[in-house]
Design a protein around this motif. Structure first.
Motif, mmCIF file in Angstrom:
data_model
loop_
_atom_site.group_PDB
_atom_site.id
_atom_site.type_symbol
_atom_site.label_atom_id
_atom_site.label_comp_id
_atom_site.label_asym_id
_atom_site.label_seq_id
_atom_site.Cartn_x
_atom_site.Cartn_y
_atom_site.Cartn_z
ATOM 1 N N THR A 1 8.303 -7.469 5.710
ATOM 2 C CA THR A 1 7.356 -6.712 4.793
ATOM 3 C C THR A 1 6.536 -5.764 5.631
ATOM 4 O O THR A 1 5.329 -5.494 5.200
ATOM 5 N N PHE A 2 7.014 -5.140 6.624
ATOM 6 C CA PHE A 2 6.149 -4.354 7.301
ATOM 7 C C PHE A 2 5.482 -3.219 6.406
ATOM 8 O O PHE A 2 4.070 -2.796 6.559
ATOM 9 N N TRP A 3 6.557 -2.252 5.719
ATOM 10 C CA TRP A 3 5.940 -1.116 5.102
ATOM 11 C C TRP A 3 4.941 -1.676 3.991
ATOM 12 O O TRP A 3 3.866 -1.045 3.789
ATOM 13 N N ALA A 4 5.164 -2.811 3.240
ATOM 14 C CA ALA A 4 4.238 -3.189 2.393
ATOM 15 C C ALA A 4 2.903 -3.758 2.742
ATOM 16 O O ALA A 4 1.776 -3.461 2.327
ATOM 17 N N ASP A 5 2.880 -4.374 3.758
ATOM 18 C CA ASP A 5 1.907 -5.081 4.428
ATOM 19 C C ASP A 5 0.918 -4.247 5.680
ATOM 20 O O ASP A 5 -0.189 -4.545 5.696
ATOM 21 N N VAL A 6 1.643 -3.519 6.199
ATOM 22 C CA VAL A 6 1.109 -2.641 7.159
ATOM 23 C C VAL A 6 0.754 -1.404 7.008
ATOM 24 O O VAL A 6 -0.131 -0.515 7.215
ATOM 25 N N VAL A 7 1.971 -0.628 6.543
ATOM 26 C CA VAL A 7 1.777 0.905 6.202
ATOM 27 C C VAL A 7 1.124 1.251 4.902
ATOM 28 O O VAL A 7 0.239 1.990 5.024
ATOM 29 N N LEU A 8 1.406 0.648 3.947
ATOM 30 C CA LEU A 8 0.894 0.882 2.606
ATOM 31 C C LEU A 8 -0.707 0.681 2.672
ATOM 32 O O LEU A 8 -0.984 -0.331 3.122
ATOM 33 N N HIS A 9 -1.426 1.524 2.094
ATOM 34 C CA HIS A 9 -2.797 1.424 2.079
ATOM 35 C C HIS A 9 -3.132 0.318 1.090
ATOM 36 O O HIS A 9 -2.587 0.188 0.061
ATOM 37 N N HIS A 10 -4.094 -0.718 1.482
ATOM 38 C CA HIS A 10 -4.296 -1.688 0.553
ATOM 39 C C HIS A 10 -4.531 -1.545 -0.845
ATOM 40 O O HIS A 10 -4.129 -2.168 -1.849
ATOM 41 N N ASP A 11 -5.084 -0.505 -1.164
ATOM 42 C CA ASP A 11 -5.546 -0.050 -2.522
ATOM 43 C C ASP A 11 -4.384 0.757 -3.360
ATOM 44 O O ASP A 11 -4.505 0.694 -4.471
ATOM 45 N N ASP A 12 -3.358 1.004 -2.539
ATOM 46 C CA ASP A 12 -2.078 1.667 -3.426
ATOM 47 C C ASP A 12 -1.100 0.441 -3.245
ATOM 48 O O ASP A 12 -0.090 0.843 -4.028
ATOM 49 N N ARG A 13 -0.944 -0.381 -2.375
ATOM 50 C CA ARG A 13 0.131 -1.447 -2.319
ATOM 51 C C ARG A 13 0.643 -1.949 -3.610
ATOM 52 O O ARG A 13 1.866 -1.787 -3.972
ATOM 53 N N ASP A 14 -0.216 -2.730 -4.381
ATOM 54 C CA ASP A 14 0.333 -3.479 -5.677
ATOM 55 C C ASP A 14 0.993 -2.386 -6.562
ATOM 56 O O ASP A 14 2.227 -2.624 -6.936
ATOM 57 N N GLU A 15 0.537 -1.307 -6.748
ATOM 58 C CA GLU A 15 0.922 -0.322 -7.636
ATOM 59 C C GLU A 15 2.386 0.445 -7.129
ATOM 60 O O GLU A 15 3.283 0.425 -7.880
ATOM 61 N N SER A 16 2.289 0.635 -5.916
ATOM 62 C CA SER A 16 3.555 1.204 -5.293
ATOM 63 C C SER A 16 4.661 0.358 -5.263
ATOM 64 O O SER A 16 5.792 0.743 -5.551
ATOM 65 N N VAL A 17 4.360 -0.958 -4.888
ATOM 66 C CA VAL A 17 5.344 -1.831 -4.693
ATOM 67 C C VAL A 17 5.943 -2.085 -6.293
ATOM 68 O O VAL A 17 7.208 -2.148 -6.237
ATOM 69 N N THR A 18 5.143 -2.278 -7.132
ATOM 70 C CA THR A 18 5.617 -2.643 -8.555
ATOM 71 C C THR A 18 6.312 -1.561 -9.083
ATOM 72 O O THR A 18 7.318 -1.666 -9.762
ATOM 73 N N TYR A 19 5.925 -0.145 -8.782
ATOM 74 C CA TYR A 19 6.643 1.024 -9.271
ATOM 75 C C TYR A 19 7.968 1.339 -8.674
ATOM 76 O O TYR A 19 8.936 1.209 -9.413
ATOM 77 N N CYS A 20 8.018 0.929 -7.488
ATOM 78 C CA CYS A 20 9.444 1.089 -6.810
ATOM 79 C C CYS A 20 10.316 -0.083 -7.308
ATOM 80 O O CYS A 20 11.537 0.246 -7.532
ATOM 81 N N ALA A 21 9.933 -0.949 -7.343
ATOM 82 C CA ALA A 21 10.578 -2.244 -7.892
ATOM 83 C C ALA A 21 11.176 -2.337 -9.362
ATOM 84 O O ALA A 21 12.413 -2.314 -9.500
#
Length: 147
Positions: A77-97
């Motif tokens: 989960t490195f990209w989602a938990d470390v690289v992604l800015h916490h304010d963009d995490r949920d939206e980015s992961v949801t969109y990509c999925a």
């Protein structure tokens, strides 16, 4: 001098050239990125489309975000938990999925956190690679530093 006039091609055309064929080995994508988009800082990557676990991340990741490329592959989960800015995490992961579930190529922008605490903006251009030759469905992408 190359036969192809790189500056005459649009960025999207150059990115398509980097992606090439779905069967191309990842080292070719790395090489083509250096040749076709030399004016961009880019990270070439591949992951499992179901688990989003990375199997390849180009060495340029270390220069761009400061984390060793190996971490992307070794930590699920490195990209989602470390690289992604916490304010963009949920939206980015949801969109990509959701786009991946519909087998749609997609691109999106988000903020990323670097190892030294800076925040940079990335455009992630993603291609869905259907299952073939015993391999599960995969995603291939190119993260470009923007702005």
């Amino acid at each position: 001098m190359s036969i192809i006039d790189i500056p005459a091609l649009s960025l999207d055309q150059r990115l398509e050239g980097v992606f090439g064929e779905n069967t191309d080995p990842m080292f070719l994508l790395d090489e083509r990125a250096a040749e076709l988009i030399p004016d961009y800082q880019a990270i070439v990557w591949e992951c499992d489309a179901k688990t989003f676990v990375f199997s390849h991340v180009s060495q340029s990741a270390e220069e761009i975000v400061g984390y060793p490329a190996r971490r992307w592959v070794d930590e699920p989960t490195f990209w989602a938990d470390v690289v992604l800015h916490h304010d963009d995490r949920d939206e980015s992961v949801t969109y990509c999925a959701s786009e991946t579930a519909c087998d749609r190529d997609h691109d999106f922008e988000y903020r990323a956190r670097t190892a030294d605490g800076r925040v940079i903006r990335l455009r992630d251009v993603v291609r869905v690679v259907p299952p073939m030759d015993g391999h599960p469905k995969r995603l291939r992408g190119i993260m470009l530093v923007v702005g």
